[in-house]
Design a protein around this motif. Structure first.
Motif, PDB file in Angstrom:
ATOM      1  N   ASN A 152     -48.937 -55.196 -69.078  1.00 10.22           N
ATOM      2  CA  ASN A 152     -48.901 -55.776 -70.122  1.00 10.22           C
ATOM      3  C   ASN A 152     -50.002 -56.875 -70.247  1.00 10.22           C
ATOM      4  O   ASN A 152     -50.787 -57.108 -69.413  1.00 10.22           O
ATOM      5  N   TRP A 153     -49.949 -57.640 -71.244  1.00 10.25           N
ATOM      6  CA  TRP A 153     -51.015 -58.742 -71.272  1.00 10.25           C
ATOM      7  C   TRP A 153     -50.767 -60.062 -70.494  1.00 10.25           C
ATOM      8  O   TRP A 153     -51.644 -60.331 -69.857  1.00 10.25           O
ATOM      9  N   PHE A 154     -49.700 -60.128 -69.789  1.00 15.94           N
ATOM     10  CA  PHE A 154     -49.443 -61.066 -68.809  1.00 15.94           C
ATOM     11  C   PHE A 154     -50.146 -60.788 -67.522  1.00 15.94           C
ATOM     12  O   PHE A 154     -50.800 -61.412 -66.711  1.00 15.94           O
ATOM     13  N   THR A 155     -49.854 -59.117 -67.132  1.00 13.76           N
ATOM     14  CA  THR A 155     -50.446 -58.877 -65.975  1.00 13.76           C
ATOM     15  C   THR A 155     -51.925 -58.780 -66.147  1.00 13.76           C
ATOM     16  O   THR A 155     -52.635 -59.123 -64.921  1.00 13.76           O
ATOM     17  N   ARG A 156     -52.422 -58.611 -67.324  1.00  8.58           N
ATOM     18  CA  ARG A 156     -53.863 -58.614 -67.453  1.00  8.58           C
ATOM     19  C   ARG A 156     -54.375 -59.882 -67.121  1.00  8.58           C
ATOM     20  O   ARG A 156     -55.411 -60.251 -66.636  1.00  8.58           O
ATOM     21  N   ILE A 157     -53.699 -61.030 -67.899  1.00  8.04           N
ATOM     22  CA  ILE A 157     -53.985 -62.521 -67.521  1.00  8.04           C
ATOM     23  C   ILE A 157     -54.085 -62.685 -65.827  1.00  8.04           C
ATOM     24  O   ILE A 157     -54.999 -63.510 -65.286  1.00  8.04           O
ATOM     25  N   ILE A 158     -53.008 -62.420 -65.233  1.00 12.28           N
ATOM     26  CA  ILE A 158     -52.948 -62.369 -63.716  1.00 12.28           C
ATOM     27  C   ILE A 158     -54.160 -62.024 -63.309  1.00 12.28           C
ATOM     28  O   ILE A 158     -54.951 -62.677 -62.374  1.00 12.28           O
ATOM     29  N   ASN A 159     -54.455 -60.886 -63.533  1.00 10.72           N
ATOM     30  CA  ASN A 159     -55.666 -60.284 -62.786  1.00 10.72           C
ATOM     31  C   ASN A 159     -57.089 -60.702 -63.266  1.00 10.72           C
ATOM     32  O   ASN A 159     -57.824 -60.926 -62.482  1.00 10.72           O
TER      33      ASN A 159
END
Lengths: 270, 304, 305
Positions: A78-85
């Protein structure tokens, strides 16, 4: 074109060795600097680098590995994982001097550690973290999904699967990533310049426990910088020899990780 | 547990216990003191001037030999760094190749309630260096001001009537970075009041850097402590004004104050020092310490 | 249904919690870096003394002056830009060339060896590069170009190029490998030559990844500190002007990164000079953030994620 790159490199390394030769010896590493650091060896700096590298990796490795486990095994798309990456990539691209500013503001001042081995190591840990995360993630994702599925189908919990199946199968890849960061931590000057490393500190020859966590220390990278810009009358061989030792340590460690990587490739079970 | 996990756990355990030992080492343990002499040592922190960093290190090394219960750590960074560290409370002694400004003294008093105590440890002549084959032999303070100062008019060697060996006419100005006491002192002495250094000079890190580069660059000029001279450079004679006698930087001309660019080298402490710091400073001012000053190319402190 | 002890369930829960916390650590640190650097510099930004536009556009950098402190960084920005641009002019053709060679034209054995060489190149510490620039390259440039002094834009650019090439090569090679073999087979089927296939088929197909590789190399070059500190002469000087060749590679310059490294030690905590250096830090962080973000967006576009 490729040759044009490799040949000058070999020439440079050869020149470094040639100028360093008069000063290179086993003693050089273990001796203390004498006569205003113009003679003798580099023991305090060598030891300091060892401390900084070890402590920063002991801090960064567990956090990095666990972060990668999260990203590869637990996180949803999701978008949160995208931000972490995104954050991992950006953290990897932060200039080393900005890491130094952060270390100064956060560890030396805010956390009240003062200029110390600990503050410098923490700064180095933040610097090496993103690459450990990235390389561990890759190692974890190389383990086939079928391994995990087989384990889950037997009722093993997620964490137990990770601990028992995924990690043992990716441990060499994880170690490779960590080892690579050893050379990064050993070679950086800017992050340690303001957070705990000094021009000169007296230690005893061959004393392995000379530095305490809240002491200041010397370091190879910084020593090379000061000896080539600040100490007059140094015979040419000494800074060149310091450069060669630093380069040697770094290249050796990297060679180790390459050997490890080839070992994995040939011994993989799948 | 698989074999690999066991290995990893053991390795981690070794690392962690190693860390604990290291961390606790300095707090004093019951391990025999002959084996680990570092735990009983007291420390003196010494930071500041790059000009003085080599003497400071030589003092630290010699004092360490004579007195193994004290550990002295030396950091450079420039006189400004040393003063900042003194004000921040992170150093015991600040080495300075310039005097503390009133603003800085006030700040120290405000932060710690103590006045900084000043000690003159020796004298230094700021030499003006050029390449050893440069035809120029002497220069005036005014010309230096025109070369180095903002809006100064001298930018080419031909303006001084000189043709350097490599044929390049542009004067390459070698200077120091602004944290250096040498930088500040040179500016105050040479650059006209109210002006800054002209932009575009190569601002190098250490006193030795400057001399090294000049030794390799025929069309360069620069300033550094006279203790940093090498065979590849030449020190210019300096006169205060056009028409007056130009003096070489050496011990005699500094002591009798005829060489116009010389300055004292200071150590500052917060308040009057006591205990081991005082002992150390006294030692540096003693014959043993002053001999080291001479060996490093500086001038002993005036005896008064 | 397997029966698990309460202890096991609890400890596993704790471990998973720990893992999640570590997972967001990267985000936390990125924010923390920005926050702490901003926090140390904010005093100056909000005081009357600081004008942002003047900061960016004037070249008078006299932060330590007592009578008239001026904080213009345009010369420093010019320094960073000039060294980076020249470095990329050298590094991009080399890097992409080597990436192409490794990906398309060489035998597997040679590939392994070259990849190892590139990795070792990437491992060389920046202070060693700076040392090489200060000693070897300095003399070389003076002899080869007859320059009055060898600590110049060119020196810094060559060193930076050698430091950036590994990134460009490894990511560029990844990008080329990502082009499906079907493209190559189609090309061969149509009877094009090797080189034509490279120019007309591979490069356009991989262009996003290659662009990202170049951008990451740029980010590396902008952020480098020690090597440029030692190799460029550290002079506040704008090497661009209206006469050919517009970028004077044999001038000495100073970069943003080197300025912070050189001047940070001196400043008293919380003085204006100290704060303006942190402001430069924010500027650097923002620039590299944007560059890395762009590269990442481009790559994500390629992988269709």
């Amino acid at each position: 074109m490729t040759l044009a790159m490799v040949v000058p490199l070999l020439l440079i390394v050869g020149f470094l060795l040639y100028k360093a030769w008069p000063a290179l010896s086993i003693d050089f590493v273990f001796e203390l600097p004498k006569n205003g650091m113009r003679e003798g060896g580099i023991w305090p700096a060598f030891l300091g680098t060892l401390y900084l590298v070890l402590i920063s990796l002991v801090i960064a490795a567990p956090i990095g590995v666990m972060a990668a486990i999260y990203l590869n095994e637990y996180a949803k798309e999701n978008w949160f994982t995208r931000i972490i990456n995104l954050a991992v990539i950006n953290l990897a691209g932060v200039p080393s001097i900005v890491h130094a500013l952060f270390g100064l503001g956060a560890f030396v001042l805010f956390a009240g550690l003062g200029r110390s081995v600990l503050a410098a190591s923490l700064t180095l840990a933040v610097m090496t973290l993103p690459v450990i995360i990235a390389s561990t993630k890759e190692a974890l994702s190389a383990v086939p999904m079928s391994f995990r599925q087989a384990s889950w189908n037997m009722g093993v919990s997620r964490w137990q699967t990770i601990r028992g199946i995924v990690m043992p199968n990716s441990v060499s890849g994880i170690l490779t990533g960590i080892i690579l960061q050893v050379s990064r931590a050993a070679g950086e000057t800017a992050p340690i310049m303001f957070t705990g490393v000094v021009f000169y500190k007296a230690v005893d020859k061959g004393d392995l426990l000379a530095y305490g966590l809240l002491d200041q220390c010397m370091a190879l990278a910084m020593h090379l910088y000061t000896i080539s810009t600040q100490v007059p009358g140094v015979p040419d061989a000494v800074p060149f020899a310091t450069a060669v030792i630093l380069l040697g340590v770094v290249l050796l460690v990297n060679a180790l990780s390459i050997v490890l990587r080839i070992y994995i490739r040939t011994h993989r079970k799948w | 547990m698989t074999q690999v996990s066991l290995l990893k756990t053991t390795g981690l355990a070794i690392l962690v216990s190693g860390l604990i030992t290291v961390g606790c080492g300095k707090q004093g343990s019951t391990v025999s003191s002959e084996a680990r002499s570092s735990e009983n040592k007291k420390e003196i922190q010494n930071a500041g001037s790059d000009t003085m960093v080599n003497i400071a290190q030589a003092w630290a090394e010699a004092y360490g030999k004579a007195n193994s219960t004290v550990d002295i750590s030396v950091a450079g960074g420039g006189s400004g760094t040393g003063i900042a560290a003194l004000i921040n409370g992170t150093t015991d002694i600040a080495n300075c190749s310039r005097a503390m400004k009133n603003i800085e003294k006030k700040k120290a008093k405000n932060t710690h309630g103590k006045d900084p105590q000043q000690y003159i440890m020796g004298l230094d002549a700021l030499a003006v260096y050029v390449h050893k084959d440069n035809p120029l032999n002497e220069i005036t303070i005014e010309q230096l001001g025109q070369i180095y100062g903002e809006d100064g008019s001298i930018t080419k060697w031909s303006q001084l009537g000189i043709k350097p060996n490599d044929g390049h006419d542009e004067i390459i100005r070698i200077s120091r970075q602004s944290n250096s006491g040498t930088y500040v002192y040179f500016k105050e002495t040479v650059v006209p009041k109210g002006k800054e250094f002209k932009l575009g000079s190569l601002d190098l890190h250490g006193s030795k850097d400057v001399v090294e580069i000049i030794g390799n660059t025929p069309s360069a000029i620069g300033y550094s402590g006279m203790g940093y001279a090498t065979d590849h450079v030449k020190m210019l004679k300096v006169s205060s004004k056009q028409g007056q006698v130009a003096y070489t930087p050496n011990i005699e001309n500094v002591v009798n104050k005829t060489y116009p660019i010389s300055r004292p080298l200071y150590m500052y402490t917060l308040g009057v020092p006591t205990g081991r710091v005082k002992t150390y400073i006294d030692w540096c001012l003693s014959d043993a310490g002053q001999k080291i000053i001479i060996d490093n190319g500086f001038i002993p402190a005036p005896k008064n | 249904m397997l029966h698990r002890s309460k202890y096991k369930v609890l400890s596993e829960g704790i471990i998973e919690c720990l893992i999640r916390v570590c997972g967001i650590s990267a985000v936390v640190f990125v924010f923390a870096i920005f926050l702490f650097v901003f926090w140390q510099g904010k005093g100056l930004i909000f005081s009357g003394e600081f004008e942002f536009w003047k900061f960016l556009t004037t070249k008078e950098w006299y932060p330590a002056s007592e009578s008239n402190p001026r904080y213009g960084v345009s010369a420093l920005i010019a320094g960073t830009v000039s060294v980076t641009v020249l470095a990329m002019v050298i590094a991009v053709p080399f890097g992409l060339g080597v990436a192409l060679f490794i990906s398309e034209f060489c035998s597997p054995k040679l590939k392994e060896t070259l990849k190892i060489v590139i990795e070792l190149l990437a491992a060389i510490p920046s202070v060693v590069w700076g040392f090489i620039g200060l000693t070897i390259m300095n003399q070389l440039i003076m002899k080869l170009f007859g320059a009055p002094i060898g600590l110049t834009v060119l020196n810094g650019a060559i060193i930076l190029a050698l430091m950036s090439v590994p990134i460009i090569v490894s990511i560029g090679e990844d990008a080329l490998q990502a082009v499906p073999d079907s493209y190559r087979e189609a090309g061969i089927g149509l009877g094009v030559t090797r080189w034509q296939m490279v120019y007309k088929v591979l490069l356009p197909a991989a262009k996003n990844g290659l662009l990202a590789a170049v951008l990451l190399g740029v980010g590396r070059a902008i952020g480098e500190t020690m090597a440029v500190l030692m190799a460029t002469g550290h002079a506040v000087h704008i090497p661009f002007n209206a006469e050919f060749p517009y970028l004077h590679g044999l001038d000495s310059v100073r970069t943003l990164t080197a300025t912070i490294a050189a001047e940070l030690g001196e400043t008293a905590r919380d003085s204006s000079h100290y704060q303006v250096l942190f402001i430069i830090g924010i500027l650097l962080f923002t620039i590299t953030f944007v560059v890395n973000l762009t590269a990442d967006l481009i790559v994500k576009g390629v992988k269709g994620k």
